[in-house]
Scaffold this motif. Structure first.
Motif, PDB file in Angstrom:
ATOM      1  N   PRO A  44      -9.405  13.824   8.699  1.00  0.00           N
ATOM      2  CA  PRO A  44     -10.615  13.412   7.979  1.00  0.00           C
ATOM      3  C   PRO A  44     -11.897  13.988   8.563  1.00  0.00           C
ATOM      4  CG  PRO A  44      -9.855  11.641   9.380  1.00  0.00           C
ATOM      5  CD  PRO A  44      -8.820  12.727   9.462  1.00  0.00           C
ATOM      6  N   GLU A  45     -12.845  14.216   7.668  1.00  0.00           N
ATOM      7  CA  GLU A  45     -14.188  14.599   8.094  1.00  0.00           C
ATOM      8  C   GLU A  45     -14.929  13.367   8.590  1.00  0.00           C
ATOM      9  OE1 GLU A  45     -16.401  16.939   5.318  1.00  0.00           O
ATOM     10  OE2 GLU A  45     -14.642  18.110   4.772  1.00  0.00           O
ATOM     11  N   VAL A  46     -14.633  12.230   7.969  1.00  0.00           N
ATOM     12  CA  VAL A  46     -15.206  10.951   8.364  1.00  0.00           C
ATOM     13  C   VAL A  46     -14.078   9.939   8.384  1.00  0.00           C
ATOM     14  CG1 VAL A  46     -16.831   9.106   7.771  1.00  0.00           C
ATOM     15  CG2 VAL A  46     -17.428  11.494   7.286  1.00  0.00           C
ATOM     16  N   LEU A  47     -14.040   9.133   9.430  1.00  0.00           N
ATOM     17  CA  LEU A  47     -13.076   8.043   9.519  1.00  0.00           C
ATOM     18  C   LEU A  47     -13.814   6.836  10.080  1.00  0.00           C
ATOM     19  CD1 LEU A  47     -10.246   6.826   9.362  1.00  0.00           C
ATOM     20  CD2 LEU A  47      -9.786   7.795  11.624  1.00  0.00           C
ATOM     21  N   SER A  62      -7.003 -11.016  17.017  1.00  0.00           N
ATOM     22  CA  SER A  62      -5.960 -10.516  16.117  1.00  0.00           C
ATOM     23  C   SER A  62      -6.332  -9.160  15.531  1.00  0.00           C
ATOM     24  CB  SER A  62      -5.732 -11.505  14.964  1.00  0.00           C
ATOM     25  OG  SER A  62      -5.175 -12.698  15.430  1.00  0.00           O
ATOM     26  N   GLU A  63      -5.316  -8.434  15.128  1.00  0.00           N
ATOM     27  CA  GLU A  63      -5.483  -7.143  14.463  1.00  0.00           C
ATOM     28  C   GLU A  63      -4.634  -7.168  13.197  1.00  0.00           C
ATOM     29  OE1 GLU A  63      -6.219  -3.560  17.181  1.00  0.00           O
ATOM     30  OE2 GLU A  63      -4.622  -4.704  18.152  1.00  0.00           O
ATOM     31  N   THR A  64      -5.079  -7.923  12.217  1.00  0.00           N
ATOM     32  CA  THR A  64      -4.295  -8.123  10.998  1.00  0.00           C
ATOM     33  C   THR A  64      -5.004  -7.677   9.731  1.00  0.00           C
ATOM     34  OG1 THR A  64      -5.177 -10.370  10.858  1.00  0.00           O
ATOM     35  CG2 THR A  64      -3.028 -10.100  11.951  1.00  0.00           C
ATOM     36  N   HIS A  65      -6.322  -7.624   9.733  1.00  0.00           N
ATOM     37  CA  HIS A  65      -7.114  -7.292   8.547  1.00  0.00           C
ATOM     38  C   HIS A  65      -8.056  -6.138   8.883  1.00  0.00           C
ATOM     39  CE1 HIS A  65      -5.805 -11.418   7.870  1.00  0.00           C
ATOM     40  NE2 HIS A  65      -6.132 -11.305   6.605  1.00  0.00           N
ATOM     41  N   PHE A  66      -7.951  -5.050   8.128  1.00  0.00           N
ATOM     42  CA  PHE A  66      -8.778  -3.872   8.384  1.00  0.00           C
ATOM     43  C   PHE A  66      -9.393  -3.340   7.103  1.00  0.00           C
ATOM     44  CE2 PHE A  66      -5.934  -3.958  11.999  1.00  0.00           C
ATOM     45  CZ  PHE A  66      -6.746  -3.583  13.056  1.00  0.00           C
ATOM     46  N   ARG A  67     -10.512  -2.656   7.257  1.00  0.00           N
ATOM     47  CA  ARG A  67     -11.133  -1.885   6.187  1.00  0.00           C
ATOM     48  C   ARG A  67     -11.321  -0.482   6.742  1.00  0.00           C
ATOM     49  NH1 ARG A  67     -13.692  -1.934   1.529  1.00  0.00           N
ATOM     50  NH2 ARG A  67     -13.411  -4.178   1.250  1.00  0.00           N
ATOM     51  N   VAL A  68     -10.976   0.508   5.931  1.00  0.00           N
ATOM     52  CA  VAL A  68     -11.072   1.890   6.382  1.00  0.00           C
ATOM     53  C   VAL A  68     -11.702   2.760   5.294  1.00  0.00           C
ATOM     54  CG1 VAL A  68      -8.736   2.535   5.619  1.00  0.00           C
ATOM     55  CG2 VAL A  68      -9.814   3.804   7.467  1.00  0.00           C
ATOM     56  N   ALA A  69     -12.560   3.675   5.729  1.00  0.00           N
ATOM     57  CA  ALA A  69     -13.067   4.736   4.867  1.00  0.00           C
ATOM     58  C   ALA A  69     -12.525   6.037   5.438  1.00  0.00           C
ATOM     59  CB  ALA A  69     -14.590   4.756   4.847  1.00  0.00           C
ATOM     60  N   VAL A  70     -11.785   6.762   4.616  1.00  0.00           N
ATOM     61  CA  VAL A  70     -11.214   8.041   5.018  1.00  0.00           C
ATOM     62  C   VAL A  70     -11.766   9.101   4.080  1.00  0.00           C
ATOM     63  CG1 VAL A  70      -9.099   9.345   5.436  1.00  0.00           C
ATOM     64  CG2 VAL A  70      -9.074   6.864   5.661  1.00  0.00           C
ATOM     65  N   VAL A  71     -12.445  10.084   4.632  1.00  0.00           N
ATOM     66  CA  VAL A  71     -13.022  11.165   3.845  1.00  0.00           C
ATOM     67  C   VAL A  71     -12.303  12.443   4.242  1.00  0.00           C
ATOM     68  CG1 VAL A  71     -15.120  12.423   3.272  1.00  0.00           C
ATOM     69  CG2 VAL A  71     -15.236   9.973   3.817  1.00  0.00           C
ATOM     70  N   SER A  72     -11.571  13.000   3.273  1.00  0.00           N
ATOM     71  CA  SER A  72     -10.749  14.159   3.590  1.00  0.00           C
ATOM     72  C   SER A  72     -10.666  15.105   2.394  1.00  0.00           C
ATOM     73  CB  SER A  72      -9.331  13.705   3.969  1.00  0.00           C
ATOM     74  OG  SER A  72      -8.486  14.816   4.165  1.00  0.00           O
ATOM     75  N   ILE A 104      -8.946   0.081   1.489  1.00  0.00           N
ATOM     76  CA  ILE A 104      -9.026   1.536   1.651  1.00  0.00           C
ATOM     77  C   ILE A 104     -10.095   2.134   0.754  1.00  0.00           C
ATOM     78  CG2 ILE A 104      -7.773   3.714   1.429  1.00  0.00           C
ATOM     79  CD1 ILE A 104      -5.173   2.054   1.727  1.00  0.00           C
ATOM     80  N   GLN A 105     -10.964   2.938   1.342  1.00  0.00           N
ATOM     81  CA  GLN A 105     -11.867   3.817   0.610  1.00  0.00           C
ATOM     82  C   GLN A 105     -11.405   5.234   0.941  1.00  0.00           C
ATOM     83  OE1 GLN A 105     -15.513   1.244   2.071  1.00  0.00           O
ATOM     84  NE2 GLN A 105     -16.231   3.109   1.105  1.00  0.00           N
ATOM     85  N   ALA A 106     -10.730   5.875   0.017  1.00  0.00           N
ATOM     86  CA  ALA A 106     -10.223   7.232   0.221  1.00  0.00           C
ATOM     87  C   ALA A 106     -11.040   8.170  -0.657  1.00  0.00           C
ATOM     88  CB  ALA A 106      -8.738   7.294  -0.125  1.00  0.00           C
ATOM     89  N   GLN A 107     -11.905   8.953  -0.035  1.00  0.00           N
ATOM     90  CA  GLN A 107     -12.844   9.770  -0.791  1.00  0.00           C
ATOM     91  C   GLN A 107     -12.822  11.228  -0.361  1.00  0.00           C
ATOM     92  OE1 GLN A 107     -16.387   7.482   0.192  1.00  0.00           O
ATOM     93  NE2 GLN A 107     -16.327   6.528  -1.829  1.00  0.00           N
ATOM     94  N   THR A 108     -13.257  12.067  -1.287  1.00  0.00           N
ATOM     95  CA  THR A 108     -13.466  13.477  -0.967  1.00  0.00           C
ATOM     96  C   THR A 108     -14.823  13.591  -0.270  1.00  0.00           C
ATOM     97  OG1 THR A 108     -14.618  13.937  -3.038  1.00  0.00           O
ATOM     98  CG2 THR A 108     -12.193  14.186  -3.035  1.00  0.00           C
ATOM     99  N   PRO A 109     -15.069  14.703   0.406  1.00  0.00           N
ATOM    100  CA  PRO A 109     -16.377  14.881   1.043  1.00  0.00           C
ATOM    101  C   PRO A 109     -17.540  14.763   0.045  1.00  0.00           C
ATOM    102  CG  PRO A 109     -14.819  16.430   1.958  1.00  0.00           C
ATOM    103  CD  PRO A 109     -14.122  15.760   0.799  1.00  0.00           C
ATOM    104  N   ALA A 110     -17.378  15.291  -1.166  1.00  0.00           N
ATOM    105  CA  ALA A 110     -18.451  15.210  -2.164  1.00  0.00           C
ATOM    106  C   ALA A 110     -18.709  13.763  -2.579  1.00  0.00           C
ATOM    107  CB  ALA A 110     -18.099  16.053  -3.387  1.00  0.00           C
ATOM    108  N   GLN A 111     -17.662  12.983  -2.733  1.00  0.00           N
ATOM    109  CA  GLN A 111     -17.832  11.573  -3.096  1.00  0.00           C
ATOM    110  C   GLN A 111     -18.538  10.806  -1.985  1.00  0.00           C
ATOM    111  OE1 GLN A 111     -13.658  10.887  -3.839  1.00  0.00           O
ATOM    112  NE2 GLN A 111     -14.019  10.654  -6.049  1.00  0.00           N
TER     113      GLN A 111
END
Length: 135
Positions: A44-47, A62-72, A104-111
């Motif tokens: 990813p360009e951004v994680l 605890s490590e049970t709930h996560f939010r992630v933005a992955v820009v690739s 999950i936020q899975a986005q392109t670099p432009a988005q």
């Protein structure tokens, strides 16, 4: 030597590395595994990764709930479902075990360039249907 544009891009990426901290400021093993696996699988360009477990009815630390933005750029031309499947494939072990929820936020670099921020999750209602009075 780095060009000014590339150096600025790297600084931008470093500034976006949202490291959520658990007890005593440490990153837990699940969070570290998520970060490593997504970096290896999607380059990813951004994680941005946020451990949101503290806002839920789970024990402290605890490590049970996560939010992630992955820009690739790997997401170019893929539907949102296909992008989520790539993330799920990379994290299959964590999703089968300790991780209960993953936003999950899975986005392109432009988005990402149009709206460069990690979304906010709604507050947890806590408990179960039984404790909320639902049938």
């Amino acid at each position: 030597m780095l060009s000014a544009e590339r150096a600025g891009h790297l600084l931008s990426m470093a500034g976006r590395a949202c490291l959520s901290r658990g007890t005593a400021g440490a990153i837990g093993p699940v969070e570290a595994a998520i970060r490593t696996k997504l970096e290896q699988a999607l380059k990813p360009e951004v994680l941005e990764l946020r451990n949101e477990s503290g806002g839920h009815a789970v024990p402290p630390g605890s490590e049970t709930h996560f939010r992630v933005a992955v820009v690739s750029s790997r997401f170019e031309g893929l539907s949102p479902l296909q992008r989520h499947r790539l993330v799920h494939a990379a994290l299959s072990e964590e999703l089968a075990g300790p991780v209960h929820a993953l936003a999950i936020q899975a986005q392109t670099p432009a988005q990402w360039k149009e709206n460069p921020q990690l979304d906010t999750s709604p507050p947890c209602l806590g408990g179960s249907k039984k404790t909320r009075g639902s049938p």
